[in-house]
Design a protein around this motif. Structure first.
Motif, mmCIF file in Angstrom:
data_model
loop_
_atom_site.group_PDB
_atom_site.id
_atom_site.type_symbol
_atom_site.label_atom_id
_atom_site.label_comp_id
_atom_site.label_asym_id
_atom_site.label_seq_id
_atom_site.Cartn_x
_atom_site.Cartn_y
_atom_site.Cartn_z
ATOM 1 N N HIS A 14 -23.971 121.122 -57.258
ATOM 2 C CA HIS A 14 -25.052 120.893 -56.288
ATOM 3 C C HIS A 14 -24.941 119.568 -55.538
ATOM 4 O O HIS A 14 -25.841 119.219 -54.787
ATOM 5 N N GLY A 15 -23.885 118.822 -55.768
ATOM 6 C CA GLY A 15 -23.627 117.654 -54.922
ATOM 7 C C GLY A 15 -23.902 116.294 -55.537
ATOM 8 O O GLY A 15 -23.461 115.284 -54.983
ATOM 9 N N ALA A 16 -24.625 116.223 -56.656
ATOM 10 C CA ALA A 16 -24.950 114.897 -57.217
ATOM 11 C C ALA A 16 -23.692 114.206 -57.743
ATOM 12 O O ALA A 16 -23.453 113.026 -57.452
ATOM 13 N N SER A 114 -23.723 113.377 -64.003
ATOM 14 C CA SER A 114 -25.080 113.485 -63.459
ATOM 15 C C SER A 114 -25.867 114.486 -64.292
ATOM 16 O O SER A 114 -25.316 115.506 -64.724
ATOM 17 N N GLY A 120 -31.020 113.713 -71.214
ATOM 18 C CA GLY A 120 -30.509 115.068 -71.432
ATOM 19 C C GLY A 120 -29.036 115.153 -71.731
ATOM 20 O O GLY A 120 -28.434 116.207 -71.517
ATOM 21 N N ALA A 166 -30.556 112.966 -61.705
ATOM 22 C CA ALA A 166 -30.817 113.658 -60.429
ATOM 23 C C ALA A 166 -32.189 114.315 -60.381
ATOM 24 O O ALA A 166 -32.613 114.787 -59.320
HETATM 25 C C1 LIG Z 1 -25.717 125.522 -67.362
HETATM 26 C C2 LIG Z 1 -26.351 124.192 -67.096
HETATM 27 C C3 LIG Z 1 -26.594 123.326 -68.148
HETATM 28 C C4 LIG Z 1 -27.198 122.096 -67.932
HETATM 29 N N1 LIG Z 1 -27.416 121.267 -68.980
HETATM 30 C C5 LIG Z 1 -28.058 120.089 -68.779
HETATM 31 C C6 LIG Z 1 -28.308 119.212 -69.873
HETATM 32 O O1 LIG Z 1 -27.894 119.444 -71.016
HETATM 33 N N2 LIG Z 1 -29.010 118.076 -69.618
HETATM 34 C C7 LIG Z 1 -29.473 117.755 -68.368
HETATM 35 O O2 LIG Z 1 -30.140 116.734 -68.211
HETATM 36 N N3 LIG Z 1 -29.180 118.543 -67.297
HETATM 37 C C8 LIG Z 1 -28.491 119.701 -67.480
HETATM 38 N N4 LIG Z 1 -28.199 120.496 -66.402
HETATM 39 C C9 LIG Z 1 -28.510 120.026 -65.052
HETATM 40 C C10 LIG Z 1 -27.316 119.344 -64.347
HETATM 41 O O3 LIG Z 1 -26.620 118.481 -65.218
HETATM 42 C C11 LIG Z 1 -27.823 118.499 -63.168
HETATM 43 O O4 LIG Z 1 -28.547 119.337 -62.295
HETATM 44 C C12 LIG Z 1 -26.719 117.772 -62.442
HETATM 45 O O5 LIG Z 1 -27.298 116.707 -61.692
HETATM 46 C C13 LIG Z 1 -25.945 118.688 -61.484
HETATM 47 O O6 LIG Z 1 -24.894 117.969 -60.877
HETATM 48 P P1 LIG Z 1 -24.223 118.479 -59.524
HETATM 49 O O7 LIG Z 1 -25.280 118.276 -58.426
HETATM 50 O O8 LIG Z 1 -23.051 117.600 -59.319
HETATM 51 O O9 LIG Z 1 -23.866 119.915 -59.690
HETATM 52 C C14 LIG Z 1 -27.578 121.724 -66.604
HETATM 53 C C15 LIG Z 1 -27.294 122.593 -65.542
HETATM 54 C C16 LIG Z 1 -26.700 123.807 -65.777
HETATM 55 C C17 LIG Z 1 -26.431 124.731 -64.608
#
Ligand SMILES: Cc1cc2nc3c(=O)[nH]c(=O)nc-3n(C[C@H](O)[C@H](O)[C@H](O)COP(=O)(O)O)c2cc1C
Length: 198
Positions: A14-16, A114, A120, A166
């Motif tokens: 998603h860009g973060a 991120s 988390g 994020a």
């Molecule tokens: C399958 C899945 C598992 C995730 N697990 C966590 C997690 O364990 N802890 C957390 O804080 N966020 C979790 N997230 C959220 C992502 O880490 C977060 O939205 C991140 O900023 C996305 O980065 P991006 O924008 O580069 O894709 C999860 C997201 C997905 C889709």
């Protein structure tokens, strides 16, 4: 002969994480090295699914040569259940030939992540990314507490690497401290790589 570069290799849905990668690249350039931004394709449960060779937007996909020839590596992933995302793990699982030849031994590396929630799993994810890099014999460069932002941050930032909170909707931008720490990580990596190259 091509110029020495630091590979900024990341996955971002998603860009973060991609924005973090760009800030780390700026830090690398401040540290006097070229940054090469590369991503990896998503993976699918459909075994036959194939991604186009060139992504529709953003950084090109990484090749093993990008990794083999780098002077250092910044590796980034969103946190997924406290761990790195499968597409990045899948790419790393394809690096056995580099492990066999010791191609990454002695090169410096740093990691970034991120998350959606502040507590988390940033640190577990950063550590999960360090494991394969240690198997490859890479030298870990974290973030030292001499960076004041590490103590002042209300968002991301860890001694294990750069991180970003994020938010649940993924819309929280990198804040001032997170940007400072991304750039500090990139700069430190470039400076270490520069010293090792000499
Ligand atoms: C399958 C899945 C598992 C995730 N697990 C966590 C997690 O364990 N802890 C957390 O804080 N966020 C979790 N997230 C959220 C992502 O880490 C977060 O939205 C991140 O900023 C996305 O980065 P991006 O924008 O580069 O894709 C999860 C997201 C997905 C889709």
């Amino acid at each position: 002969m091509s110029t020495a570069y630091i590979l900024v290799l990341y996955y971002s849905r998603h860009g973060a994480t991609a924005e973090m990668a760009r800030q780390i690249a700026r830090g690398i350039e401040q540290g006097g090295m070229e940054a090469r931004l590369r991503t990896v394709p998503a993976v699918s449960t459909e075994c036959e699914a194939v991604a186009p060779d060139i992504p529709t937007e953003g950084a090109p996909y990484a090749s093993l040569d990008d990794l083999k020839d780098c002077a250092g590596l910044a590796l980034g992933s969103p946190t997924r259940f406290g761990n790195m995302a499968a597409p990045l793990k899948y790419f790393l699982d394809g690096t056995s030939s580099l492990w066999l030849t010791g191609g990454l031994v002695g090169k410096p590396a740093a990691v970034f992540t991120s998350t959606a929630s502040l507590h988390g799993g940033q640190e577990t994810t950063l550590l999960s990314m360090l494991l394969p890099l240690l198997h490859h014999g890479m030298l870990v460069t974290g973030l030292p507490y001499s960076e004041p932002a590490l103590l002042e941050t209300r968002g991301g930032g860890t001694p294990y690497g750069a991180s970003h909170f994020a938010g649940a909707d993924g819309k929280r931008s990198l804040d001032e401290h997170e940007i400072t720490l991304c750039r500090a990580l990139g700069k430190r990596l470039a400076e270490v790589a520069g010293k090792l190259e000499r």
